[in-house]
Motif scaffolding. Structure first.
Motif, mmCIF file in Angstrom:
data_model
loop_
_atom_site.group_PDB
_atom_site.id
_atom_site.type_symbol
_atom_site.label_atom_id
_atom_site.label_comp_id
_atom_site.label_asym_id
_atom_site.label_seq_id
_atom_site.Cartn_x
_atom_site.Cartn_y
_atom_site.Cartn_z
ATOM 1 N N TYR B 98 0.778 -1.111 -0.063
ATOM 2 C CA TYR B 98 0.094 0.018 0.018
ATOM 3 C C TYR B 98 0.811 1.269 -0.086
ATOM 4 O O TYR B 98 1.707 1.329 0.790
ATOM 5 C CB TYR B 98 -1.022 -0.072 1.215
ATOM 6 N N TRP B 99 0.517 2.066 -0.732
ATOM 7 C CA TRP B 99 1.337 3.343 -1.141
ATOM 8 C C TRP B 99 0.671 4.594 -0.722
ATOM 9 O O TRP B 99 -0.421 4.935 -1.568
ATOM 10 C CB TRP B 99 1.907 3.468 -2.441
ATOM 11 N N LYS B 100 0.792 5.210 0.581
ATOM 12 C CA LYS B 100 -0.031 6.573 0.738
ATOM 13 C C LYS B 100 1.129 7.630 0.293
ATOM 14 O O LYS B 100 2.269 7.727 1.073
ATOM 15 C CB LYS B 100 -0.214 6.511 2.024
ATOM 16 N N THR B 101 0.572 8.658 -0.264
ATOM 17 C CA THR B 101 1.298 9.714 -0.714
ATOM 18 C C THR B 101 1.051 10.898 0.148
ATOM 19 O O THR B 101 -0.396 11.216 0.285
ATOM 20 C CB THR B 101 1.280 10.130 -2.288
ATOM 21 N N ILE B 102 1.978 11.531 0.779
ATOM 22 C CA ILE B 102 1.479 12.880 1.982
ATOM 23 C C ILE B 102 1.881 13.821 1.123
ATOM 24 O O ILE B 102 2.075 13.951 -0.112
ATOM 25 C CB ILE B 102 2.083 12.617 3.113
ATOM 26 N N HIS B 103 1.396 15.053 1.791
ATOM 27 C CA HIS B 103 1.305 16.154 0.903
ATOM 28 C C HIS B 103 2.537 16.709 0.343
ATOM 29 O O HIS B 103 2.784 17.461 -0.869
ATOM 30 C CB HIS B 103 0.838 17.459 1.822
ATOM 31 N N ASN B 104 3.689 16.407 0.936
ATOM 32 C CA ASN B 104 4.970 16.932 0.511
ATOM 33 C C ASN B 104 5.461 15.873 -0.561
ATOM 34 O O ASN B 104 6.563 16.057 -1.058
ATOM 35 C CB ASN B 104 6.097 17.002 1.482
ATOM 36 N N GLY B 105 4.733 15.060 -1.172
ATOM 37 C CA GLY B 105 4.854 14.182 -2.118
ATOM 38 C C GLY B 105 5.819 12.702 -1.655
ATOM 39 O O GLY B 105 5.671 11.755 -2.442
ATOM 40 N N VAL B 106 6.286 12.575 -0.297
ATOM 41 C CA VAL B 106 6.794 11.452 0.092
ATOM 42 C C VAL B 106 5.592 10.237 0.202
ATOM 43 O O VAL B 106 4.519 10.542 0.411
ATOM 44 C CB VAL B 106 7.128 11.718 1.539
ATOM 45 N N ARG B 107 6.210 9.204 -0.094
ATOM 46 C CA ARG B 107 5.408 8.057 -0.100
ATOM 47 C C ARG B 107 5.868 7.144 0.965
ATOM 48 O O ARG B 107 6.899 6.595 1.004
ATOM 49 C CB ARG B 107 5.304 7.316 -1.552
ATOM 50 N N GLU B 108 4.623 6.538 1.537
ATOM 51 C CA GLU B 108 4.847 5.749 2.745
ATOM 52 C C GLU B 108 4.370 4.437 2.020
ATOM 53 O O GLU B 108 3.168 4.086 1.819
ATOM 54 C CB GLU B 108 4.131 5.819 3.675
ATOM 55 N N GLU B 109 5.304 3.335 1.996
ATOM 56 C CA GLU B 109 4.811 2.048 1.389
ATOM 57 C C GLU B 109 4.586 1.135 2.577
ATOM 58 O O GLU B 109 5.668 0.918 3.380
ATOM 59 C CB GLU B 109 6.051 1.354 0.430
ATOM 60 N N THR B 110 3.828 0.318 2.721
ATOM 61 C CA THR B 110 3.609 -0.552 3.908
ATOM 62 C C THR B 110 3.305 -2.025 3.236
ATOM 63 O O THR B 110 2.357 -2.151 2.208
ATOM 64 C CB THR B 110 2.406 -0.270 4.911
ATOM 65 N N GLY B 111 3.618 -2.933 3.783
ATOM 66 C CA GLY B 111 3.190 -4.347 3.219
ATOM 67 C C GLY B 111 3.700 -5.358 4.452
ATOM 68 O O GLY B 111 4.103 -5.296 5.384
ATOM 69 N N GLU B 112 3.529 -6.596 3.828
ATOM 70 C CA GLU B 112 3.774 -7.797 4.533
ATOM 71 C C GLU B 112 4.484 -8.875 3.566
ATOM 72 O O GLU B 112 4.036 -8.902 2.923
ATOM 73 C CB GLU B 112 2.528 -8.192 5.247
ATOM 74 N N ILE B 113 5.673 -9.404 3.926
ATOM 75 C CA ILE B 113 6.029 -10.539 3.192
ATOM 76 C C ILE B 113 5.931 -11.802 4.138
ATOM 77 O O ILE B 113 5.778 -11.834 5.279
ATOM 78 C CB ILE B 113 7.616 -10.318 2.837
ATOM 79 N N PHE B 114 5.941 -12.938 3.258
ATOM 80 C CA PHE B 114 5.381 -14.223 3.830
ATOM 81 C C PHE B 114 6.907 -15.319 3.709
ATOM 82 O O PHE B 114 6.720 -16.152 2.816
ATOM 83 C CB PHE B 114 4.529 -14.806 3.598
ATOM 84 N N PRO B 115 7.856 -15.007 4.204
ATOM 85 C CA PRO B 115 9.165 -15.704 3.821
ATOM 86 C C PRO B 115 8.966 -17.297 3.932
ATOM 87 O O PRO B 115 9.598 -18.059 3.304
ATOM 88 C CB PRO B 115 10.351 -15.405 4.611
ATOM 89 N N MET B 116 8.023 -17.608 5.060
ATOM 90 C CA MET B 116 7.807 -19.014 5.291
ATOM 91 C C MET B 116 6.648 -19.511 4.547
ATOM 92 O O MET B 116 6.084 -20.706 4.869
ATOM 93 C CB MET B 116 7.798 -19.346 6.764
ATOM 94 N N GLY B 117 5.951 -18.628 3.685
ATOM 95 C CA GLY B 117 4.744 -19.181 3.044
ATOM 96 C C GLY B 117 3.529 -18.481 3.806
ATOM 97 O O GLY B 117 3.627 -18.088 4.998
ATOM 98 N N LYS B 118 2.439 -18.194 3.258
ATOM 99 C CA LYS B 118 1.291 -17.679 3.633
ATOM 100 C C LYS B 118 0.525 -18.453 4.891
ATOM 101 O O LYS B 118 -0.256 -17.872 5.627
ATOM 102 C CB LYS B 118 0.220 -17.364 2.729
ATOM 103 N N ALA B 119 0.970 -19.628 5.208
ATOM 104 C CA ALA B 119 0.516 -20.245 6.346
ATOM 105 C C ALA B 119 1.253 -19.887 7.469
ATOM 106 O O ALA B 119 0.610 -20.116 8.562
ATOM 107 C CB ALA B 119 0.574 -21.855 6.060
ATOM 108 N N GLN B 120 2.369 -19.327 7.295
ATOM 109 C CA GLN B 120 2.988 -19.004 8.875
ATOM 110 C C GLN B 120 2.948 -17.245 8.770
ATOM 111 O O GLN B 120 2.336 -16.577 7.872
ATOM 112 C CB GLN B 120 4.454 -19.157 8.386
#
Lengths: 240, 240
Positions: B98-120
């Motif tokens: 998810y990429w949120k752009t704030i007023h000065n143009g900076v983008r905050e990217e948030t997410g989640e990775i699943f190194p052990m697979g989505k079951a973990q």
């Protein structure tokens, strides 16, 4: 060592935002000023288009090392625009902040303010600061490792005025307040860049006493008094 | 519209860090490349001084609008250096961000990775991105509102090679991989800045096939094939 820091983002209550073009100057001797003009002031805000401004000498801040990458800074605020303007919901007492520097030089500031006093729950905040090259007018990202540069601070504290101006490299930031006025009419601010040819490019210009900021910062010594249209500024620091 | 983004900070497990000089190029047509060279590689890391590199065409990403200030980007990674090198503990499947752009143009990217697979349980991360001026070699902070600029993308996908190179303004970033090799010897990377006089200043140079990157990006049309020391690159996009 002097530094010029651009605020990249501000987080409060878990929400990231940045409504300002905030730049903080830190002088070699530890004096500081932070000007926070609004990026897009509303009609109501145009009369005073700032989120906040504050400044202080090294007597108005306590810095202590917490770990290899983190320092604690307690801001006592020699000047605080909110306090000057008697705006409610401000912090009470010193603001305790933690500054963690990561490998690219970026500093993460975290802290908590207590708008209702320390007996009530506080509000946590985070501010992300990017060191910028104080020799250039463009806001050029650096890793903060350049430690050499002009660092000049002048202060005024007379019957009529209280103010501070800090020059870091080619960047000038200052405030000037009329004592006892406590309205926006009593405030003036300057942010400017001095080119290597000596031309001053004004970036933020505010207030009826703008002409009372000094404009020449070379060949000063500690104690030298500089007159700017009747305002007497005293040199606190002069590193070249 | 093309963009050049400098990563300011990376947060994982609540800890902020930045060990790289990461820059991501986004082309007008939605192709992308992110090169993440290490700032201070250890002796062991000098053979491959990158945290990560990935790239893809607009077919390797799904972008959807979530709200006024936020888009969702699902990265499918046409190329992923970890995958190429068979490095374990990588993500599985597309990475939803998810990429949120704030007023000065900076983008905050948030997410989640699943190194052990989505079951973990996954690992949450945040990355802070600063738009930079793609017409200048200095990393100049901008608010991301400049939307005009050269955007050129070339791809190679032959029996021997797979690669992508993206030009955004004056900035060039590319990767080239030898098919089937799956070792660092099979990888080449370029990051370079082309001055207005046409001189190319190389900023990141890696790999034995470095000479097989194209170096001229003007007067191309979609479909034009460019030869670079025997490597045939096809123009996917050419906006001037």
């Amino acid at each position: 060592m002097p530094a010029l820091l651009k605020r990249i983002a501000f987080e409060v209550n878990g929400s990231l935002l940045e409504e300002t073009n905030t730049i903080t100057s830190e002088s070699t001797d530890g004096h500081y000023i932070s000007l926070r003009p609004l990026l897009h002031p509303t009609k109501e805000q145009t009369a005073f288009p700032f989120e906040w401004a504050f400044a202080g000498t090294n007597k108005d801040i306590t810095v202590s090392k917490v770990s290899e990458d983190t320092v604690k800074e307690d801001f006592l605020f020699g000047f605080d625009s909110n306090k000057y303007l008697h705006i409610p919901n401000q912090h009470e007492g010193p603001v305790e902040t933690y500054w963690k520097t990561i490998h690219n030089g970026v500093r993460e500031e975290t802290g908590e303010i207590f708008p209702m006093g320390k007996a009530q729950p506080g509000v946590k905040f985070m501010e992300m600061w990017q060191p910028i090259d104080f020799s250039k007018q463009d806001l050029v990202i650096t890793d903060g490792s350049v430690t050499k540069g002009r660092s000049v601070t002048l202060k005024i504290d007379t019957a009529e005025y209280f103010g501070l101006i800090i020059v870091v490299g080619q960047w000038i930031q200052g405030f000037l307040s009329k004592k006892g006025q406590h309205s926006t009419e009593g405030l003036s601010f300057i942010r400017a860049f001095e080119t290597s040819q000596g031309t001053v490019n004004t970036l933020v210009k505010y207030g009826s006493d703008f002409s009372k900021f000094p404009t020449l910062f070379d060949a000063l010594s500690v104690g030298t008094v500089v007159d700017a249209n009747g305002a007497s500024w005293e040199t606190l620091e002069a590193h070249y």
